[in-house]
Design a protein around this motif. Structure first.
Motif, PDB file in Angstrom:
ATOM      1  N   UNK A 111      -5.318 -26.331  29.815  1.00  0.00           N
ATOM      2  CA  UNK A 111      -6.746 -26.307  30.091  1.00  0.00           C
ATOM      3  C   UNK A 111      -7.040 -27.232  31.269  1.00  0.00           C
ATOM      4  N   UNK A 112      -8.076 -26.925  32.008  1.00  0.00           N
ATOM      5  CA  UNK A 112      -8.408 -27.773  33.160  1.00  0.00           C
ATOM      6  C   UNK A 112      -8.891 -29.155  32.752  1.00  0.00           C
ATOM      7  N   UNK A 113      -9.179 -29.346  31.450  1.00  0.00           N
ATOM      8  CA  UNK A 113      -9.615 -30.652  30.960  1.00  0.00           C
ATOM      9  C   UNK A 113      -8.476 -31.414  30.262  1.00  0.00           C
ATOM     10  N   UNK A 114      -7.259 -30.846  30.254  1.00  0.00           N
ATOM     11  CA  UNK A 114      -6.161 -31.463  29.520  1.00  0.00           C
ATOM     12  C   UNK A 114      -5.843 -32.862  30.048  1.00  0.00           C
ATOM     13  N   UNK A 115      -6.014 -33.077  31.331  1.00  0.00           N
ATOM     14  CA  UNK A 115      -5.689 -34.384  31.908  1.00  0.00           C
ATOM     15  C   UNK A 115      -6.602 -35.477  31.362  1.00  0.00           C
ATOM     16  N   UNK A 116      -7.854 -35.104  31.000  1.00  0.00           N
ATOM     17  CA  UNK A 116      -8.761 -36.091  30.416  1.00  0.00           C
ATOM     18  C   UNK A 116      -8.339 -36.412  28.988  1.00  0.00           C
ATOM     19  N   UNK A 117      -7.968 -35.362  28.240  1.00  0.00           N
ATOM     20  CA  UNK A 117      -7.483 -35.573  26.868  1.00  0.00           C
ATOM     21  C   UNK A 117      -6.266 -36.486  26.885  1.00  0.00           C
ATOM     22  N   UNK A 118      -5.351 -36.237  27.820  1.00  0.00           N
ATOM     23  CA  UNK A 118      -4.141 -37.063  27.920  1.00  0.00           C
ATOM     24  C   UNK A 118      -4.479 -38.499  28.298  1.00  0.00           C
ATOM     25  N   UNK A 119      -5.498 -38.674  29.141  1.00  0.00           N
ATOM     26  CA  UNK A 119      -5.856 -40.019  29.610  1.00  0.00           C
ATOM     27  C   UNK A 119      -6.366 -40.902  28.486  1.00  0.00           C
ATOM     28  N   UNK A 120      -7.010 -40.277  27.480  1.00  0.00           N
ATOM     29  CA  UNK A 120      -7.607 -41.059  26.406  1.00  0.00           C
ATOM     30  C   UNK A 120      -6.834 -40.956  25.094  1.00  0.00           C
ATOM     31  N   UNK A 121      -5.617 -40.388  25.157  1.00  0.00           N
ATOM     32  CA  UNK A 121      -4.785 -40.366  23.966  1.00  0.00           C
ATOM     33  C   UNK A 121      -4.374 -41.782  23.606  1.00  0.00           C
ATOM     34  N   UNK A 122      -4.275 -42.013  22.285  1.00  0.00           N
ATOM     35  CA  UNK A 122      -3.807 -43.311  21.825  1.00  0.00           C
ATOM     36  C   UNK A 122      -2.328 -43.451  22.143  1.00  0.00           C
ATOM     37  N   UNK A 123      -1.976 -44.524  22.818  1.00  0.00           N
ATOM     38  CA  UNK A 123      -0.570 -44.753  23.197  1.00  0.00           C
ATOM     39  C   UNK A 123      -0.271 -46.237  23.046  1.00  0.00           C
ATOM     40  N   UNK A 124       0.560 -46.551  22.060  1.00  0.00           N
ATOM     41  CA  UNK A 124       0.845 -47.959  21.787  1.00  0.00           C
ATOM     42  C   UNK A 124       1.562 -48.634  22.942  1.00  0.00           C
ATOM     43  N   UNK A 125       2.293 -47.839  23.728  1.00  0.00           N
ATOM     44  CA  UNK A 125       3.056 -48.425  24.826  1.00  0.00           C
ATOM     45  C   UNK A 125       2.247 -48.514  26.117  1.00  0.00           C
ATOM     46  N   UNK A 126       1.044 -47.909  26.093  1.00  0.00           N
ATOM     47  CA  UNK A 126       0.244 -47.889  27.316  1.00  0.00           C
ATOM     48  C   UNK A 126      -0.295 -49.276  27.607  1.00  0.00           C
ATOM     49  N   UNK A 127      -0.463 -49.585  28.869  1.00  0.00           N
ATOM     50  CA  UNK A 127      -1.021 -50.868  29.248  1.00  0.00           C
ATOM     51  C   UNK A 127      -2.500 -50.894  28.941  1.00  0.00           C
ATOM     52  N   UNK A 128      -2.985 -52.039  28.529  1.00  0.00           N
ATOM     53  CA  UNK A 128      -4.389 -52.176  28.135  1.00  0.00           C
ATOM     54  C   UNK A 128      -5.273 -52.112  29.366  1.00  0.00           C
ATOM     55  N   UNK A 129      -6.355 -51.364  29.272  1.00  0.00           N
ATOM     56  CA  UNK A 129      -7.284 -51.244  30.393  1.00  0.00           C
ATOM     57  C   UNK A 129      -8.613 -51.872  30.017  1.00  0.00           C
TER      58      UNK A 129
END
Length: 380
Positions: A111-129
């Protein structure tokens, strides 16, 4: 105390200065663009009462620079604690005059909005923003959503609901939800209403939902169309932790369904029903487990059309079968003259059926979709 009040008043006064408003809008849009990796526009930012921020002219574009989401006004509520710590944590949002444009280019593309869904997925390894979302309340007013599968052709010969091409208008919704420490979810769709291009009109949809580790509970489910309604009793749904297919779903055996259907309300599915102005009342008690739907009872009747139906039985949806297998006891099918006339017109029954005046059938029905038999007694 007075110092905090003075700072708050000073902030409000500052945010009424156009230069400050533009600077904050630019800073916020830059932070969002960095978060999602796409163009974001915020035309104006105002500070409302009690840590509420009002954004006018909110726009988000997809990776192909096409409009993805637009809203004339967006109101968000911030966590004061996180704000004091230098972070932005959005806890509620209200969209006014929103329009979302969602599409898929090919059968295999995202979907053209998939990148937004991926951006806000919970990711324990992601750096805190410095920008986070913990939305517990979402309100949408006077909005619209379109969805298109570009690879699927559009049927322009009739106005019919097509899940490959959806055009929703006059969308209003109020949703609240919370995630507990044990990862359980509690949600409530307080109201949902909209109109779809096919003629589908949802006047009201509301229900409550609780979910935890494969156990879902649904309560107070009610759906209302212009002249129809469906009500479901509270029920529980269980899902296997290992098998994610719908075959692994189980429902409690005492679900109750009742309501009425005005056939023109179903015209979005079968266009010919738009001119058939009859009402059916129905009720049922059923359950689902071990890939089998058990119908304890199902009754349907229409005084206007002269039709009565009462059945019970089961339908098996085993994964190894090409189609469901049904074993249904037909307690009663009674059709009067008016119903026979309508079935001749809509269902293509031969004209000689018109001479029957009435038809009553009792018996047993078994088989698959393309291999079905009925044994019983037929009287006219």
């Amino acid at each position: 105390m007075w110092t905090l009040v003075s700072i708050y008043i000073a902030c409000i006064l500052l945010l009424n200065i156009p230069v400050v408003q533009n600077a904050i809008a630019h800073t916020a849009s830059t932070a969002l663009e960095k978060k999602i990796g796409a163009k974001v526009i915020l035309k104006r930012v105002d500070l409302g009462i009690f840590n509420r921020v009002i954004i006018d002219g909110f726009e988000v574009y997809d990776r192909h620079q096409k409009p993805l989401l637009k809203s004339s006004r967006l109101s968000v509520k911030l966590s004061l604690y996180d704000l004091l710590c230098g972070k932005i944590n959005i806890t509620s949002a209200q969209f006014f005059n929103m329009y979302a444009n969602i599409y898929k280019e090919t059968a295999t593309s995202d979907l053209n909005c998939q990148f937004i869904i991926d951006a806000f997925k919970s990711d324990e390894d992601a750096t805190e923003t410095s920008l986070n979302f913990d939305i517990k309340s979402l309100v949408i007013r006077n909005s619209g959503i379109t969805f298109d599968n570009w690879h699927s052709p559009v049927d322009r010969t009739q106005r019919k609901l097509d899940f490959n091409h959806i055009d929703i208008r006059h969308l209003n919704a109020h949703l609240s939800f919370a995630v507990q420490e044990d990862s359980s979810i509690s949600a409530s769709l307080k109201n949902l209403s909209f109109q779809e291009h096919s003629g589908l009109v949802v006047k009201a949809l509301h229900f409550g939902l609780s979910a935890k580790a494969g156990h879902w509970q649904v309560r107070d489910f009610t759906l209302r169309l212009p002249e129809s309604f469906v009500k479901l009793s509270d029920f529980s749904l269980y899902h296997s932790a290992t098998d994610r297919s719908w075959h692994a779903i189980s429902l409690n055996d005492n679900m109750q369904l009742n309501g009425k259907v005005f056939l023109p309300d179903m015209g979005c599915l079968i266009p010919s029903l738009k001119q058939v102005r009859y009402q059916f009342n129905f009720s049922s008690k059923f359950g689902f487990s071990n890939q089998t739907a058990t119908i304890l009872n199902l009754s349907l009747h229409s005084r206007q059309m002269g039709v009565r139906l009462a059945v019970s039985g089961m339908v098996n949806f085993h994964k190894r079968q090409n189609s469901p297998h049904a074993d249904i006891k037909l307690h009663l099918l009674d059709v009067r003259q008016q119903g026979i006339d309508e079935l001749i017109e809509l269902g293509g029954l031969p004209l000689p059926f018109k001479r029957l005046h009435a038809l009553t059938l009792r018996g047993q029905a078994k088989g698959y979709v393309h291999d079905f038999s009925i044994n019983g007694s037929l009287s006219t």
